[in-house]
Design a protein around this motif. Structure first.
Motif, PDB file in Angstrom:
ATOM      1  N   GLU A  35      30.595  27.724  33.221  1.00  0.00           N
ATOM      2  CA  GLU A  35      31.297  28.962  33.532  1.00  0.00           C
ATOM      3  C   GLU A  35      30.308  29.997  34.054  1.00  0.00           C
ATOM      4  O   GLU A  35      29.264  30.238  33.445  1.00  0.00           O
ATOM      5  CB  GLU A  35      32.017  29.514  32.295  1.00  0.00           C
ATOM      6  CG  GLU A  35      32.824  30.767  32.618  1.00  0.00           C
ATOM      7  CD  GLU A  35      33.498  31.393  31.408  1.00  0.00           C
ATOM      8  OE1 GLU A  35      34.124  32.450  31.574  1.00  0.00           O
ATOM      9  OE2 GLU A  35      33.370  30.829  30.297  1.00  0.00           O
ATOM     10  N   VAL A  97      33.627  26.935  36.799  1.00  0.00           N
ATOM     11  CA  VAL A  97      34.782  27.827  36.724  1.00  0.00           C
ATOM     12  C   VAL A  97      34.306  29.268  36.612  1.00  0.00           C
ATOM     13  O   VAL A  97      33.250  29.541  36.028  1.00  0.00           O
ATOM     14  CB  VAL A  97      35.682  27.423  35.523  1.00  0.00           C
ATOM     15  CG1 VAL A  97      34.942  27.598  34.217  1.00  0.00           C
ATOM     16  CG2 VAL A  97      36.976  28.208  35.514  1.00  0.00           C
ATOM     17  N   CYS A  98      35.070  30.176  37.187  1.00  0.00           N
ATOM     18  CA  CYS A  98      34.677  31.584  37.176  1.00  0.00           C
ATOM     19  C   CYS A  98      35.926  32.452  37.220  1.00  0.00           C
ATOM     20  O   CYS A  98      36.755  32.308  38.118  1.00  0.00           O
ATOM     21  CB  CYS A  98      33.768  31.888  38.371  1.00  0.00           C
ATOM     22  SG  CYS A  98      33.151  33.590  38.424  1.00  0.00           S
ATOM     23  N   GLN A  99      36.038  33.353  36.260  1.00  0.00           N
ATOM     24  CA  GLN A  99      37.187  34.270  36.230  1.00  0.00           C
ATOM     25  C   GLN A  99      36.772  35.657  36.693  1.00  0.00           C
ATOM     26  O   GLN A  99      35.994  36.337  36.037  1.00  0.00           O
ATOM     27  CB  GLN A  99      37.781  34.357  34.823  1.00  0.00           C
ATOM     28  CG  GLN A  99      38.702  35.569  34.645  1.00  0.00           C
ATOM     29  CD  GLN A  99      39.974  35.276  33.901  1.00  0.00           C
ATOM     30  OE1 GLN A  99      40.781  34.451  34.315  1.00  0.00           O
ATOM     31  NE2 GLN A  99      40.172  35.957  32.791  1.00  0.00           N
ATOM     32  N   PHE A 127      38.274  29.063  40.508  1.00  0.00           N
ATOM     33  CA  PHE A 127      38.050  30.484  40.226  1.00  0.00           C
ATOM     34  C   PHE A 127      39.235  31.319  40.704  1.00  0.00           C
ATOM     35  O   PHE A 127      40.097  30.849  41.443  1.00  0.00           O
ATOM     36  CB  PHE A 127      36.754  30.975  40.880  1.00  0.00           C
ATOM     37  CG  PHE A 127      36.760  30.968  42.388  1.00  0.00           C
ATOM     38  CD1 PHE A 127      37.129  32.099  43.111  1.00  0.00           C
ATOM     39  CD2 PHE A 127      36.382  29.821  43.090  1.00  0.00           C
ATOM     40  CE1 PHE A 127      37.118  32.091  44.504  1.00  0.00           C
ATOM     41  CE2 PHE A 127      36.365  29.808  44.478  1.00  0.00           C
ATOM     42  CZ  PHE A 127      36.737  30.953  45.185  1.00  0.00           C
ATOM     43  N   THR A 129      40.339  35.552  41.985  1.00  0.00           N
ATOM     44  CA  THR A 129      39.874  36.845  42.489  1.00  0.00           C
ATOM     45  C   THR A 129      41.088  37.754  42.627  1.00  0.00           C
ATOM     46  O   THR A 129      42.199  37.286  42.894  1.00  0.00           O
ATOM     47  CB  THR A 129      39.150  36.674  43.842  1.00  0.00           C
ATOM     48  OG1 THR A 129      38.677  37.953  44.297  1.00  0.00           O
ATOM     49  CG2 THR A 129      40.047  36.065  44.894  1.00  0.00           C
TER      50      THR A 129
END
Length: 253
Positions: A35, A97-99, A127, A129
């Protein structure tokens, strides 16, 4: 900032999308998850619950966030790391993964290249945005309050950073430039719920970079009162609910 972010903003603004992203991640059945920009661990906790058999490594550039997040989601391995220079070998993860973090990367293509480098062949980069400011009722209300408090030079963090990467075509093009095949691109609107508009305003004023921008212009009770008043006028008194729109992307390495 991490404590204010976690108290006022995480449950309202970020958890609904974290639940969605974690479910999407779990459906991919990853074994090793990285992450990026994990913050206080809102998504991290959801990932650990949704994919209990996965090994989760959570990273953030901000050491204070890493310290806070590691206490909140101790089931993950936490590490301070720059997304543009990841301290991991090639092919070490099945899923990155990236929030709501990619908007903060100074060089997004470079960060995407790094994400691809640390993914095993066939791995995924998942992810989200934010959409335009006007599609996020909480953020739009707070920005209106800031513009009322500072009519000449209002803080521009919200429209230029969180909502400054709101063109899906640009996002997809940058993913492709980094070597990803774009498998999924979806617009998603979820509802956020807060105990009051005042809580939302306080969260942004104390738990985000808006705090520093306001302080530079002369922080004080009058500024807070103005932002709270405008936010309440737009969202209503008492418990409030409002729509928030984001885009979800999945790229294949």
């Amino acid at each position: 900032m991490p404590a204010a972010y976690e108290r006022y903003l995480a449950p309202v603004v970020f958890r609904p999308f974290a639940e969605d992203l974690a479910a999407r991640a779990a459906a991919l059945r990853p074994r090793r998850v990285l992450e990026l920009a994990a913050g206080t661990g809102v998504l991290t906790s959801e990932l650990l619950a949704a994919a209990p058999s996965a090994e989760v490594t959570a990273t953030d550039l901000n050491e204070a966030m890493v310290a806070f997040g590691s206490s909140r989601a101790p089931g993950a391995g936490w590490r301070q790391a720059d997304a543009q220079r990841l301290p991991f070998p090639e092919g070490g993860f099945d899923l990155v993964v990236c929030q709501f973090g990619v908007m903060f990367f100074p060089d997004r293509v470079a960060a995407y290249v790094e994400a691809r480098r640390v993914l095993a062949p066939g791995g995924r980069f998942l992810f989200n945005t934010w959409g335009p400011l006007g599609t996020h009722a909480f953020d739009a209300a707070v920005q209106a309050g800031l513009e009322r408090a500072f009519p000449v030079d209002p803080p521009r963090f919200l429209p230029t950073v969180p909502h400054g990467y709101a063109d899906p075509a640009v996002v997809a093009a940058e993913l492709a430039a980094a070597g990803f095949a774009v498998e999924e691109e979806q617009e998603l609107t979820l509802e956020g719920r807060a105990a009051s508009a005042s809580d939302v305003a306080i969260g942004f004023l104390t738990g985000t970079p808006v705090r520093a921008a306001v302080a530079e212009r002369g922080d004080g009770p009058a500024v807070r009162a103005t932002v709270i008043d405008e936010t309440t006028a737009r969202l209503g008194p008492g418990p409030v609910a409002a729509p928030m729109t984001a885009y979800v992307f999945r790229g294949a390495a």
